[in-house]
Design a protein around this motif. Structure first.
Motif, PDB file in Angstrom:
ATOM      1  N   ILE A  82       0.698  -0.914   0.075  1.00 27.28           N
ATOM      2  CA  ILE A  82       0.332   0.258  -0.065  1.00 27.28           C
ATOM      3  C   ILE A  82       0.618   1.113  -0.078  1.00 27.28           C
ATOM      4  CG2 ILE A  82      -2.051   1.465   1.208  1.00 27.28           C
ATOM      5  CD1 ILE A  82      -2.812  -1.160   2.543  1.00 27.28           C
ATOM      6  N   LEU A  86       1.302   4.385  -3.622  1.00 30.92           N
ATOM      7  CA  LEU A  86       0.569   5.442  -2.969  1.00 30.92           C
ATOM      8  C   LEU A  86       1.741   6.275  -2.977  1.00 30.92           C
ATOM      9  CD1 LEU A  86      -1.308   4.905   0.184  1.00 30.92           C
ATOM     10  CD2 LEU A  86      -2.765   5.553  -2.290  1.00 30.92           C
ATOM     11  N   LEU A 246      -1.866   4.099 -10.497  1.00 29.85           N
ATOM     12  CA  LEU A 246      -2.266   3.394  -9.204  1.00 29.85           C
ATOM     13  C   LEU A 246      -2.709   2.420  -9.256  1.00 29.85           C
ATOM     14  CD1 LEU A 246      -4.822   5.639  -6.992  1.00 29.85           C
ATOM     15  CD2 LEU A 246      -2.364   5.271  -6.066  1.00 29.85           C
ATOM     16  N   ILE A 299      -7.825  -4.252  -1.773  1.00 27.09           N
ATOM     17  CA  ILE A 299      -7.917  -2.883  -1.402  1.00 27.09           C
ATOM     18  C   ILE A 299      -7.497  -2.100  -2.456  1.00 27.09           C
ATOM     19  CG2 ILE A 299      -5.792  -2.125   0.016  1.00 27.09           C
ATOM     20  CD1 ILE A 299      -5.295  -4.342   1.783  1.00 27.09           C
ATOM     21  N   LEU A 300      -7.137  -2.161  -3.605  1.00 26.09           N
ATOM     22  CA  LEU A 300      -6.153  -1.265  -4.435  1.00 26.09           C
ATOM     23  C   LEU A 300      -7.472  -0.689  -5.444  1.00 26.09           C
ATOM     24  CD1 LEU A 300      -4.479  -0.067  -6.343  1.00 26.09           C
ATOM     25  CD2 LEU A 300      -3.903  -2.429  -7.828  1.00 26.09           C
ATOM     26  N   ILE A 303      -8.756   1.908  -2.740  1.00 32.05           N
ATOM     27  CA  ILE A 303      -7.588   3.033  -2.698  1.00 32.05           C
ATOM     28  C   ILE A 303      -8.652   3.847  -4.515  1.00 32.05           C
ATOM     29  CG2 ILE A 303      -5.378   4.244  -3.708  1.00 32.05           C
ATOM     30  CD1 ILE A 303      -5.493   1.207  -0.940  1.00 32.05           C
ATOM     31  N   THR A 304      -8.552   3.174  -5.571  1.00 26.13           N
ATOM     32  CA  THR A 304      -8.872   3.395  -6.337  1.00 26.13           C
ATOM     33  C   THR A 304     -10.226   3.718  -6.411  1.00 26.13           C
ATOM     34  OG1 THR A 304      -7.489   2.066  -8.192  1.00 26.13           O
ATOM     35  CG2 THR A 304      -8.932   3.000  -9.144  1.00 26.13           C
ATOM     36  N   VAL A 307      -9.672   7.391  -4.589  1.00 23.54           N
ATOM     37  CA  VAL A 307      -9.822   8.463  -5.574  1.00 23.54           C
ATOM     38  C   VAL A 307      -9.930   9.057  -5.997  1.00 23.54           C
ATOM     39  CG1 VAL A 307      -7.696   8.905  -6.498  1.00 23.54           C
ATOM     40  CG2 VAL A 307      -7.274   7.436  -4.878  1.00 23.54           C
TER      41      VAL A 307
END
Length: 323
Positions: A82, A86, A246, A299-300, A303-304, A307
């Motif tokens: 992670i 980032l 990302l 998780i990715l 996160i995307t 964002v």
């Protein structure tokens, strides 16, 4: 004029029915397309949640906040990937945004007209190069250059500066977080420059000509007319580039070093979520190991989404403030 002639002047009832059927069919097709996209998105998220459930049952939230990664002892933590995801994306944007916006300003304001299209096409061609080619070039050409020249210079220049000496500490490996960030910056540069150039060209010429007529310099025209008029489009291009950075996999995998640890130095090797999945998914032979990799994918994904949702909210706030 007869009634028959008046009736023949407009479309027939069969034509009106055909138009109605076509309109209904088109509306249904667009609804189906929109629902299909949402269904696929939801299906991907559900599959990731189900697949990653064993690792979250085993470690709980400690899976997110731990950097331990040892498949032999089945100890898994996502914090290292992670952090790498980032930090590489952030550094890449810090490099690519000023360069991309500068290229767009040059193409729209200063570049001679015969050279505008060739330069723009050359920059856009960077987006068509496969990521694995960037990775090979980064490993065999750019990483040795970083090891021989750039990283030793950074270490000697900032080695005695408090605070920065930790950021540029360690031996010059060549590969590492900074090298991966440079590769990512080159990869997202076409997205930023192309979108910002397109939105810069939407500025009404009258606004710029009026500013020049008042005696403004090119810098003042860009900062006080062009950028305020196109800020929404520029931010959208930056967010699109961030989403690209990302999720980049192969190019980063070649040059980041693939080390599951967090280091204060950006010269040290690291890893990202996508690089970890690409490197280890083929050899994941246990349920917990596979679930850990699927957990990284979840998780990715989150996160995307966060964002892009934050970017969309920020753009809505800007549009609302501008009226």
């Amino acid at each position: 004029m007869t009634v028959e002639h008046q009736a023949g002047a407009g479309p027939s009832s069969n034509t009106l029915k055909r138009f109605a059927v076509t309109d209904i069919s088109f509306r249904g097709l667009t609804w189906f397309a929109a629902i299909l996209v949402l269904a696929v998105l939801g299906g991907v998220m559900i599959a990731l949640i189900i697949g990653s459930a064993p690792v979250f049952r085993e470690f709980g939230l400690n899976f997110i906040f731990s950097q331990a990664w040892n498949p032999v002892t089945e100890q898994f933590g996502a914090l290292g990937p992670i952090y790498g995801t980032l930090i590489t994306s952030a550094i890449a944007l810090l490099i690519a945004v000023p360069v991309g916006v500068g290229i767009s300003i040059f193409l729209t304001e200063n570049c001679p007209r015969p050279l505008r299209r060739p330069i723009a096409i050359a920059i856009e061609l960077l987006a068509g190069i496969p990521s694995i080619i960037y990775g090979i070039w980064g490993l065999f050409v750019f990483a040795p250059f970083m090891q021989a020249y750039v990283q030793p210079f950074l270490i000697s220049a900032f080695g005695n500066v408090p605070g920065l000496n930790m950021l540029f500490a360690g031996p010059p490996y060549g590969i590492g977080v900074l090298t991966a960030s440079f590769i990512l910056a080159i990869m997202v540069l076409p997205f930023i420059s192309s979108i910002t150039r397109d939105v810069f060209e939407t500025v009404p010429p009258m606004l710029k000509e009026s500013a020049y007529g008042l005696g403004c310099t090119t810098w003042e025209v860009v900062m006080k007319v062009v950028l305020p008029f196109t800020r929404v489009g520029v931010i959208g291009g930056v967010m699109l580039a961030l989403g690209r950075a990302l999720g980049e996999t192969m190019a980063v995998t070649f040059v980041i070093g693939n080390a599951h640890r967090i280091s204060a130095s950006i010269l040290a090797p690291g890893t990202t979520i996508s690089a970890t999945i690409a490197n280890e998914f083929a050899e994941a032979d246990g349920e917990l190991y596979t679930a850990a990799l699927l957990g990284l994918g979840l998780i990715l994904f989150v996160i995307t989404l966060i964002v892009l949702a934050a970017a969309r909210y920020m753009l809505m706030r800007i549009e609302k403030r501008l009226g």
